[in-house]
Write a protein that holds these residues in place. Structure first.
Motif, mmCIF file in Angstrom:
data_model
loop_
_atom_site.group_PDB
_atom_site.id
_atom_site.type_symbol
_atom_site.label_atom_id
_atom_site.label_comp_id
_atom_site.label_asym_id
_atom_site.label_seq_id
_atom_site.Cartn_x
_atom_site.Cartn_y
_atom_site.Cartn_z
ATOM 1 N N GLN A 114 -8.369 -4.226 -6.730
ATOM 2 C CA GLN A 114 -8.749 -3.152 -5.813
ATOM 3 C C GLN A 114 -7.920 -1.884 -5.996
ATOM 4 O O GLN A 114 -8.188 -0.883 -5.327
ATOM 5 C CB GLN A 114 -8.645 -3.661 -4.371
ATOM 6 N N ARG A 115 -6.990 -1.904 -6.914
ATOM 7 C CA ARG A 115 -6.216 -0.693 -7.185
ATOM 8 C C ARG A 115 -7.134 0.323 -7.864
ATOM 9 O O ARG A 115 -7.794 -0.007 -8.865
ATOM 10 C CB ARG A 115 -5.028 -1.018 -8.107
ATOM 11 N N PRO A 116 -7.200 1.557 -7.371
ATOM 12 C CA PRO A 116 -8.076 2.552 -7.999
ATOM 13 C C PRO A 116 -7.748 2.740 -9.476
ATOM 14 O O PRO A 116 -6.584 2.741 -9.884
ATOM 15 C CB PRO A 116 -7.782 3.821 -7.190
ATOM 16 N N ALA A 117 -8.780 2.915 -10.281
ATOM 17 C CA ALA A 117 -8.612 3.001 -11.729
ATOM 18 C C ALA A 117 -7.764 4.189 -12.141
ATOM 19 O O ALA A 117 -7.086 4.152 -13.183
ATOM 20 C CB ALA A 117 -9.972 3.057 -12.407
ATOM 21 N N ASP A 118 -7.781 5.257 -11.345
ATOM 22 C CA ASP A 118 -7.020 6.454 -11.711
ATOM 23 C C ASP A 118 -5.622 6.473 -11.123
ATOM 24 O O ASP A 118 -4.891 7.454 -11.269
ATOM 25 C CB ASP A 118 -7.782 7.711 -11.279
ATOM 26 N N ALA A 119 -5.221 5.391 -10.472
ATOM 27 C CA ALA A 119 -3.886 5.327 -9.866
ATOM 28 C C ALA A 119 -2.911 4.633 -10.811
ATOM 29 O O ALA A 119 -3.294 3.799 -11.640
ATOM 30 C CB ALA A 119 -3.931 4.575 -8.539
ATOM 31 N N ALA A 120 -1.649 4.966 -10.663
ATOM 32 C CA ALA A 120 -0.608 4.264 -11.412
ATOM 33 C C ALA A 120 -0.544 2.816 -10.938
ATOM 34 O O ALA A 120 -0.984 2.492 -9.827
ATOM 35 C CB ALA A 120 0.738 4.950 -11.188
ATOM 36 N N PRO A 121 -0.009 1.908 -11.758
ATOM 37 C CA PRO A 121 0.137 0.529 -11.295
ATOM 38 C C PRO A 121 0.890 0.467 -9.970
ATOM 39 O O PRO A 121 1.800 1.257 -9.711
ATOM 40 C CB PRO A 121 0.921 -0.143 -12.420
ATOM 41 N N LEU A 122 0.477 -0.468 -9.124
ATOM 42 C CA LEU A 122 1.110 -0.662 -7.822
ATOM 43 C C LEU A 122 2.440 -1.391 -8.018
ATOM 44 O O LEU A 122 2.483 -2.473 -8.611
ATOM 45 C CB LEU A 122 0.181 -1.480 -6.930
ATOM 46 N N ASN A 123 3.511 -0.783 -7.550
ATOM 47 C CA ASN A 123 4.829 -1.418 -7.630
ATOM 48 C C ASN A 123 4.909 -2.532 -6.594
ATOM 49 O O ASN A 123 4.609 -2.306 -5.412
ATOM 50 C CB ASN A 123 5.929 -0.393 -7.351
ATOM 51 N N VAL A 124 5.310 -3.726 -7.012
ATOM 52 C CA VAL A 124 5.400 -4.844 -6.076
ATOM 53 C C VAL A 124 6.741 -5.552 -6.208
ATOM 54 O O VAL A 124 7.342 -5.611 -7.282
ATOM 55 C CB VAL A 124 4.249 -5.862 -6.289
ATOM 56 N N CYS A 125 7.179 -6.068 -5.067
ATOM 57 C CA CYS A 125 8.320 -6.977 -5.027
ATOM 58 C C CYS A 125 7.830 -8.309 -4.483
ATOM 59 O O CYS A 125 7.080 -8.357 -3.495
ATOM 60 C CB CYS A 125 9.424 -6.435 -4.123
ATOM 61 N N ILE A 126 8.220 -9.381 -5.124
ATOM 62 C CA ILE A 126 7.858 -10.721 -4.671
ATOM 63 C C ILE A 126 8.810 -11.120 -3.545
ATOM 64 O O ILE A 126 10.035 -11.062 -3.698
ATOM 65 C CB ILE A 126 7.936 -11.721 -5.837
ATOM 66 N N GLN A 127 8.232 -11.514 -2.407
ATOM 67 C CA GLN A 127 9.054 -11.884 -1.259
ATOM 68 C C GLN A 127 9.451 -13.350 -1.347
ATOM 69 O O GLN A 127 8.603 -14.223 -1.534
ATOM 70 C CB GLN A 127 8.316 -11.632 0.056
ATOM 71 N N VAL A 128 10.737 -13.593 -1.186
ATOM 72 C CA VAL A 128 11.280 -14.949 -1.260
ATOM 73 C C VAL A 128 11.852 -15.312 0.108
ATOM 74 O O VAL A 128 12.651 -14.566 0.685
ATOM 75 C CB VAL A 128 12.381 -15.053 -2.344
ATOM 76 N N ASN A 129 11.428 -16.450 0.628
ATOM 77 C CA ASN A 129 11.886 -16.949 1.923
ATOM 78 C C ASN A 129 12.985 -17.970 1.663
ATOM 79 O O ASN A 129 12.727 -19.167 1.534
ATOM 80 C CB ASN A 129 10.706 -17.564 2.673
ATOM 81 N N LEU A 130 14.201 -17.477 1.566
ATOM 82 C CA LEU A 130 15.316 -18.324 1.131
ATOM 83 C C LEU A 130 15.658 -19.415 2.135
ATOM 84 O O LEU A 130 16.095 -20.500 1.756
ATOM 85 C CB LEU A 130 16.553 -17.457 0.874
ATOM 86 N N ALA A 131 15.464 -19.133 3.429
ATOM 87 C CA ALA A 131 15.834 -20.093 4.465
ATOM 88 C C ALA A 131 14.677 -20.995 4.877
ATOM 89 O O ALA A 131 14.851 -21.876 5.715
ATOM 90 C CB ALA A 131 16.370 -19.342 5.685
ATOM 91 N N GLY A 132 13.496 -20.777 4.298
ATOM 92 C CA GLY A 132 12.358 -21.602 4.657
ATOM 93 C C GLY A 132 11.905 -21.421 6.093
ATOM 94 O O GLY A 132 11.394 -22.365 6.714
ATOM 95 N N GLU A 133 12.071 -20.203 6.626
ATOM 96 C CA GLU A 133 11.700 -19.956 8.021
ATOM 97 C C GLU A 133 10.178 -19.891 8.166
ATOM 98 O O GLU A 133 9.516 -19.094 7.509
ATOM 99 C CB GLU A 133 12.303 -18.642 8.507
#
Length: 231
Positions: A114-133
């Motif tokens: 769904q990212r528009p073709a004329d847009a730069a790649p979407l910057n993402v960070c993977i979320q890590v749930n270290l405490a298992g909350e």
């Protein structure tokens, strides 16, 4: 909130970042400030932008879209820091520069498609749930590699790093432990092709601990804007 107040608060936060960087022997220029502007009025964002702040974090899609539409300014970056929902991915993909809470293969595919073709790649960070909350989103640490591998096949996404939101802790040593664990996980997953240079960790109450453990982006709301005027 007046322009002078926003100026002062931003200066205070930058001073904290600089002091923590000095303790860590790091260049403060390597640590970005994301001003968490969710539930803040447009005037507060405009004041922060006038003071030099460029990156703003929002958690609620419709509220963010209203602000993005109303406030077009040079150099501004919009970061989505809320929980990603399937029925919101098209809007997120179209209007944001960053997503900090990616933790679902389905959401990764949707954001890519769904990212528009004329847009730069979407910057993402993977979320890590270290405490298992259970109350918080995020992958278990051992699941991060699989999502990273998928994202590397999706051309409209650019994985910039990892993000975590640990439980509150009273003392600095306890605060530092989960940030150290995220940095270690990043070091394990990083490669020449995907260096994962961004560690999105640390907020108003624990940014020093996060910086001491390698944070490259702190997400700060209250210390910049004060208490939210509405919930």
């Amino acid at each position: 909130m007046t322009q002078q107040t926003i100026d002062s608060r931003l200066q205070q936060v930058q001073s904290r970042i600089q002091a923590a960087a000095a303790r860590a022997g790091r260049d403060p220029a390597t640590i970005a400030l994301l001003a968490v502007s969710k539930k803040q009025p447009l005037a507060a964002i405009a004041a922060a932008h006038a003071a030099g702040q460029r990156a703003f974090g929002e958690s609620y899609v419709q509220e963010a879209l209203d602000k993005i539409t109303a406030f077009e300014a040079p150099g501004i970056e919009w970061h989505f820091i809320g929980r990603v929902q399937s029925n919101k991915t098209r809007q997120i993909a179209a209007h944001f520069d960053w997503v900090h809470g990616l933790c679902s293969p389905d959401h990764a595919r949707r954001l890519n498609d769904q990212r528009p073709a004329d847009a730069a790649p979407l910057n993402v960070c993977i979320q890590v749930n270290l405490a298992g909350e259970a109350s918080k989103a995020g992958l278990a640490p051992e699941q991060a590699a699989e999502l990273l591998a998928l994202c590397q096949t999706l051309p409209a996404l650019r994985v910039r790093g990892l993000m975590t939101l640990p439980p509150p802790a009273e003392d600095e040593a306890a605060q530092r432990a989960p940030f150290r664990a995220l940095r270690a996980l990043r070091d394990t997953l990083a490669s020449a092709a995907t260096p994962l240079e961004c560690l999105s960790m640390g907020m108003s109450g624990d940014l020093e601990a996060a910086i001491l453990e390698g944070s490259t982006l702190v997400r700060v709301g209250t210390a910049v804007f004060g208490p939210r005027p509405y919930n």
